[in-house]
Design a protein around this motif. Structure first.
Motif: not given
Length: 269
Positions: A185-198
């Motif tokens: 959890t500490f190093y989890c990466a960003t998922e999905g596109r910015p400003n999107s639902i995902s």
């Protein structure tokens, strides 16, 4: 104990994990000792106390708390210091939030770091109070602030488990799973596109995982099992009393100390 610095390639006293894999929680690193330094050109230093068997070196739970909380606080402060309104607004709000939970805390510009922002060095009880009560989501909005707040509270929960005088096998098994998940959890990466639902914002980087975090997730559960077989627990080996003695000596000798914010009140680990 015969190892190189914590930033060396083979940093761990208890295993052959390489520094670039500290974050990897899918591997299991057994408490088999560090042999890589001897055979891979790392020029391992001689042990200071060769008469003491390495199996008798137990990680100190207090320093795990202190150093890991240092990382959590530094990551958080690095986020807020970048904001334009930090010096005029956020700085004062954080100091007030600390005061509200009865923690003496101040930001200051350090001469040793060319005027960069630094902050009060907190002692054990204050760090635990910050983990439990500091309102992170007040300063980092949205899902990311909530996730960081959960991250802090989960580490405190795991630390309290580690400190228990008696643990069942099931509790130790759960600690192993949860501690490794905490690192993920500490190093989890960003998922999905910015400003999107995902879109789901990440927290920190894999390289931010420190040797203390590696030991916390990969080795502490093994020591907990070993000590349980001898009717012992990690809290029996805490150096908190030594740290308290050192703190009191520094305070008396110099007439003050920066630990705990430099206050005159007594502090306990």
């Amino acid at each position: 104990m015969g190892l190189n610095a914590p930033n060396s390639k083979y940093f761990c006293l208890y295993c052959n994990c390489q520094s670039e894999l500290r974050w990897d929680m899918d591997q299991n690193f057994e408490n088999s000792g560090n042999h890589a330094c001897n055979v891979k050109g790392e020029n391992r230093k001689p042990a200071l106390f060769p008469a003491i068997n390495q199996e008798n070196y137990i990680p100190d739970e207090l320093h795990l708390l202190l150093r890991i909380v240092d990382v959590l606080m530094e990551c958080f402060f690095n986020d807020v210091i970048k904001k334009k309104e930090f010096e005029k607004k956020i700085k004062l709000e954080i100091e007030q939030a600390m005061q509200n939970i009865k923690v003496h805390f101040e930001f200051f510009k350090s001469r040793s770091t060319s005027g960069k922002w630094d902050w009060t060095s907190l002692m054990g009880p204050d760090k635990k109070r910050v983990l439990e009560h500091f309102p992170i989501s007040q300063f980092i909005s949205g899902t990311r602030g909530q996730e960081i707040e959960k991250l802090w509270k989960e580490f405190l929960r795991l630390y309290k488990v580690l400190r228990k005088p008696f643990l069942s096998d099931q509790e130790i098994d759960a600690f192993e799973i949860d501690a490794k998940q905490w690192i993920r959890t500490f190093y989890c990466a960003t998922e999905g596109r910015p400003n999107s639902i995902s879109h789901k914002p990440g927290l920190y980087r894999k390289q931010d995982v420190t040797p203390y975090m590696h030991v916390f997730a990969q080795h502490m559960h093994q020591f907990m099992r070993q000590l349980k077989m001898k009717n012992l627990s990690l809290r029996y080996f805490s150096t908190s009393s030594i740290e308290r003695k050192n703190h009191d000596q520094v305070r008396l000798f110099f007439g003050g100390t920066t630990m705990g914010g430099g206050t005159e009140k007594k502090s306990e680990y």
